[in-house]
Design a protein around this motif. Structure first.
Motif, PDB file in Angstrom:
ATOM      1  N   PRO A  12       0.838  -1.203   0.000  1.00  0.00           N
ATOM      2  CA  PRO A  12       0.000   0.000   0.000  1.00  0.00           C
ATOM      3  C   PRO A  12       0.874   1.255   0.000  1.00  0.00           C
ATOM      4  CG  PRO A  12      -0.703  -1.569   1.692  1.00  0.00           C
ATOM      5  CD  PRO A  12       0.644  -2.008   1.212  1.00  0.00           C
ATOM      6  N   ILE A  13       0.571   2.207  -0.890  1.00  0.00           N
ATOM      7  CA  ILE A  13       1.401   3.405  -1.003  1.00  0.00           C
ATOM      8  C   ILE A  13       0.559   4.671  -1.061  1.00  0.00           C
ATOM      9  CG2 ILE A  13       3.298   2.197  -2.154  1.00  0.00           C
ATOM     10  CD1 ILE A  13       2.274   3.373  -4.813  1.00  0.00           C
ATOM     11  N   THR A  14       1.207   5.794  -0.782  1.00  0.00           N
ATOM     12  CA  THR A  14       0.616   7.119  -0.932  1.00  0.00           C
ATOM     13  C   THR A  14       1.782   8.086  -1.134  1.00  0.00           C
ATOM     14  OG1 THR A  14      -0.884   8.743   0.063  1.00  0.00           O
ATOM     15  CG2 THR A  14       0.594   7.566   1.565  1.00  0.00           C
ATOM     16  N   ILE A  15       1.573   9.387  -0.892  1.00  0.00           N
ATOM     17  CA  ILE A  15       2.670  10.351  -0.970  1.00  0.00           C
ATOM     18  C   ILE A  15       2.783  11.093   0.351  1.00  0.00           C
ATOM     19  CG2 ILE A  15       2.515  10.662  -3.467  1.00  0.00           C
ATOM     20  CD1 ILE A  15       1.094  13.371  -2.871  1.00  0.00           C
ATOM     21  N   ASP A  16       3.979  11.661   0.593  1.00  0.00           N
ATOM     22  CA  ASP A  16       4.161  12.479   1.785  1.00  0.00           C
ATOM     23  C   ASP A  16       3.962  13.954   1.433  1.00  0.00           C
ATOM     24  OD1 ASP A  16       6.516  13.312   0.527  1.00  0.00           O
ATOM     25  OD2 ASP A  16       7.833  12.121   1.822  1.00  0.00           O
ATOM     26  N   SER A  17       4.248  14.829   2.357  1.00  0.00           N
ATOM     27  CA  SER A  17       3.996  16.259   2.166  1.00  0.00           C
ATOM     28  C   SER A  17       4.856  16.876   1.070  1.00  0.00           C
ATOM     29  CB  SER A  17       4.234  17.010   3.482  1.00  0.00           C
ATOM     30  OG  SER A  17       5.576  16.830   3.922  1.00  0.00           O
ATOM     31  N   GLU A  18       5.933  16.187   0.684  1.00  0.00           N
ATOM     32  CA  GLU A  18       6.820  16.692  -0.368  1.00  0.00           C
ATOM     33  C   GLU A  18       6.568  16.022  -1.710  1.00  0.00           C
ATOM     34  OE1 GLU A  18      10.998  17.420   0.872  1.00  0.00           O
ATOM     35  OE2 GLU A  18      10.382  16.446   2.744  1.00  0.00           O
ATOM     36  N   TYR A  21       6.761  12.766  -2.326  1.00  0.00           N
ATOM     37  CA  TYR A  21       7.488  11.508  -2.507  1.00  0.00           C
ATOM     38  C   TYR A  21       6.578  10.326  -2.186  1.00  0.00           C
ATOM     39  CZ  TYR A  21      11.860  14.119  -2.896  1.00  0.00           C
ATOM     40  OH  TYR A  21      12.855  14.965  -3.317  1.00  0.00           O
ATOM     41  N   LEU A  22       6.744   9.254  -2.927  1.00  0.00           N
ATOM     42  CA  LEU A  22       5.966   8.048  -2.674  1.00  0.00           C
ATOM     43  C   LEU A  22       6.448   7.381  -1.391  1.00  0.00           C
ATOM     44  CD1 LEU A  22       5.884   6.696  -6.319  1.00  0.00           C
ATOM     45  CD2 LEU A  22       3.886   7.436  -5.003  1.00  0.00           C
ATOM     46  N   VAL A  23       5.499   7.007  -0.545  1.00  0.00           N
ATOM     47  CA  VAL A  23       5.815   6.348   0.721  1.00  0.00           C
ATOM     48  C   VAL A  23       4.873   5.169   0.925  1.00  0.00           C
ATOM     49  CG1 VAL A  23       6.690   8.450   1.815  1.00  0.00           C
ATOM     50  CG2 VAL A  23       4.267   7.847   2.041  1.00  0.00           C
ATOM     51  N   ALA A  24       5.300   4.243   1.754  1.00  0.00           N
ATOM     52  CA  ALA A  24       4.455   3.101   2.097  1.00  0.00           C
ATOM     53  C   ALA A  24       3.409   3.522   3.126  1.00  0.00           C
ATOM     54  CB  ALA A  24       5.309   1.970   2.652  1.00  0.00           C
ATOM     55  N   ARG A  25       2.225   2.967   3.003  1.00  0.00           N
ATOM     56  CA  ARG A  25       1.197   3.162   4.027  1.00  0.00           C
ATOM     57  C   ARG A  25       1.414   2.204   5.194  1.00  0.00           C
ATOM     58  NH1 ARG A  25      -3.385   6.005   3.293  1.00  0.00           N
ATOM     59  NH2 ARG A  25      -3.782   6.937   1.252  1.00  0.00           N
ATOM     60  N   SER A  26       2.053   1.084   4.884  1.00  0.00           N
ATOM     61  CA  SER A  26       2.283   0.042   5.883  1.00  0.00           C
ATOM     62  C   SER A  26       3.232  -0.977   5.273  1.00  0.00           C
ATOM     63  CB  SER A  26       0.967  -0.647   6.264  1.00  0.00           C
ATOM     64  OG  SER A  26       0.460  -1.386   5.157  1.00  0.00           O
ATOM     65  N   ASP A  27       3.500  -2.026   6.003  1.00  0.00           N
ATOM     66  CA  ASP A  27       4.222  -3.167   5.453  1.00  0.00           C
ATOM     67  C   ASP A  27       3.249  -3.953   4.567  1.00  0.00           C
ATOM     68  OD1 ASP A  27       6.136  -5.101   4.956  1.00  0.00           O
ATOM     69  OD2 ASP A  27       6.427  -5.658   7.057  1.00  0.00           O
ATOM     70  N   PHE A  28       3.737  -4.992   3.893  1.00  0.00           N
ATOM     71  CA  PHE A  28       2.842  -5.904   3.191  1.00  0.00           C
ATOM     72  C   PHE A  28       1.866  -6.496   4.207  1.00  0.00           C
ATOM     73  CE2 PHE A  28       6.731  -6.084   0.578  1.00  0.00           C
ATOM     74  CZ  PHE A  28       6.199  -5.806  -0.677  1.00  0.00           C
ATOM     75  N   THR A  29       0.679  -6.806   3.768  1.00  0.00           N
ATOM     76  CA  THR A  29      -0.318  -7.376   4.675  1.00  0.00           C
ATOM     77  C   THR A  29      -0.333  -8.900   4.637  1.00  0.00           C
ATOM     78  OG1 THR A  29      -2.048  -7.229   2.987  1.00  0.00           O
ATOM     79  CG2 THR A  29      -1.768  -5.326   4.449  1.00  0.00           C
ATOM     80  N   GLU A  30       0.557  -9.488   3.862  1.00  0.00           N
ATOM     81  CA  GLU A  30       0.682 -10.940   3.773  1.00  0.00           C
ATOM     82  C   GLU A  30       2.135 -11.278   3.482  1.00  0.00           C
ATOM     83  OE1 GLU A  30      -1.062 -12.641   0.153  1.00  0.00           O
ATOM     84  OE2 GLU A  30      -1.362 -10.580  -0.545  1.00  0.00           O
ATOM     85  N   PRO A  31       2.544 -12.517   3.722  1.00  0.00           N
ATOM     86  CA  PRO A  31       3.933 -12.893   3.463  1.00  0.00           C
ATOM     87  C   PRO A  31       4.297 -12.745   1.988  1.00  0.00           C
ATOM     88  CG  PRO A  31       2.872 -14.516   4.863  1.00  0.00           C
ATOM     89  CD  PRO A  31       1.786 -13.617   4.353  1.00  0.00           C
ATOM     90  N   VAL A  32       5.530 -12.335   1.729  1.00  0.00           N
ATOM     91  CA  VAL A  32       6.032 -12.284   0.362  1.00  0.00           C
ATOM     92  C   VAL A  32       6.634 -13.642   0.016  1.00  0.00           C
ATOM     93  CG1 VAL A  32       6.516  -9.821   0.528  1.00  0.00           C
ATOM     94  CG2 VAL A  32       8.321 -11.466   1.067  1.00  0.00           C
ATOM     95  N   GLY A  33       6.921 -13.835  -1.273  1.00  0.00           N
ATOM     96  CA  GLY A  33       7.601 -15.054  -1.682  1.00  0.00           C
ATOM     97  C   GLY A  33       6.665 -16.210  -1.974  1.00  0.00           C
ATOM     98  N   PRO A  34       7.248 -17.401  -2.149  1.00  0.00           N
ATOM     99  CA  PRO A  34       6.475 -18.578  -2.559  1.00  0.00           C
ATOM    100  C   PRO A  34       5.487 -19.024  -1.498  1.00  0.00           C
ATOM    101  CG  PRO A  34       8.686 -19.220  -1.935  1.00  0.00           C
ATOM    102  CD  PRO A  34       8.674 -17.716  -1.967  1.00  0.00           C
TER     103      PRO A  34
END
Length: 230
Positions: free
Chosen positions: A202-208, A210-223
């Protein structure tokens, strides 16, 4: 995703495969995946395969390891800026044009205690589509920013780096076993042996701007091998 599981990969044209290899090797080099042990006792720099050199595969979790916890938590957190790999330059939303692809790492990665291990889990592909082309599930309406989306770079089949983006179809291709993911439908699997979509950051922008994350991934990455152990 049972239908995708039952499909059998087919060999693409020589031109398509050559392009996939070229892009894979570029992304592989940029991401730092090449022939490195990435997550101790869990991520193994696989042996050189006949077609795709320097392939990294997620496999053989240590018996004491909890794969869900290991692969779910990354360096991404609320407010972490998305930066170019490998330079670490922060990315503004205005930098991401339609059809472009960015190999992305979290800001501050260089200070991580286990840099390569964290990079393996946090590597992201960033793309911009027309907002009207995105089919968004309830609850994910704010996970993209004006059509800019970010997805884990790690294939959910065996953990190869996903590296080829087809601009016309908005499909991501894993060159190892040709799994394909539809970015317009939240990286759902549309072909090949992968069993689940690529996790979305999940992403958004900050006050400048720049793209920033809203949070970590909500599920495990990878296989998805860990799912079969539950």
């Amino acid at each position: 995703h049972d239908l995708a599981e039952n499909r059998h990969p087919t060999r693409g044209s020589d031109e398509t495969r050559a392009k996939a290899i070229e892009v894979f090797e570029l992304g592989n080099k940029e991401s730092g995946f090449n022939r490195r042990a990435l997550i101790r006792n869990t991520l193994i720099g696989a042996t050189i395969l006949s077609v795709f050199p320097g392939l990294v595969i997620f496999r053989d979790l240590a018996p004491a390891a909890d794969p869900v916890q290991l692969l779910k938590h990354t360096l991404w957190k609320k407010g972490t800026r998305l930066t170019r790999d490998p330079s670490g330059t922060p990315i503004k939303a205005s930098d991401v044009t339609l059809g472009s692809v960015f190999h992305v790492i979290p800001e501050g990665l260089e200070n991580a205690e286990e840099k390569l291990e964290e990079k393996a889990k946090a590597a992201v592909l960033l793309m911009r589509l027309k907002p009207e082309d995105l089919h968004v599930s309830p609850g994910r309406e704010d996970w993209n920013y004006q059509g800019i989306v970010a997805y884990s770079k790690i294939c959910t089949h065996v953990g190869c780096p996903v590296a080829l983006y087809e601009q016309q179809t908005h499909h991501l291709l894993c060159p190892c076993h040709q799994s394909q993911f539809d970015i317009t439908h939240e990286a759902q699997v549309i072909f090949g042996p992968a069993k689940r979509p690529l996790p979305q950051l999940p992403i958004t922008i900050d006050s400048e701007g720049y793209l920033v994350a809203r949070s970590d991934f909500t599920e495990p990455v990878g296989p998805s091998f860990w799912e079969r152990k539950q």
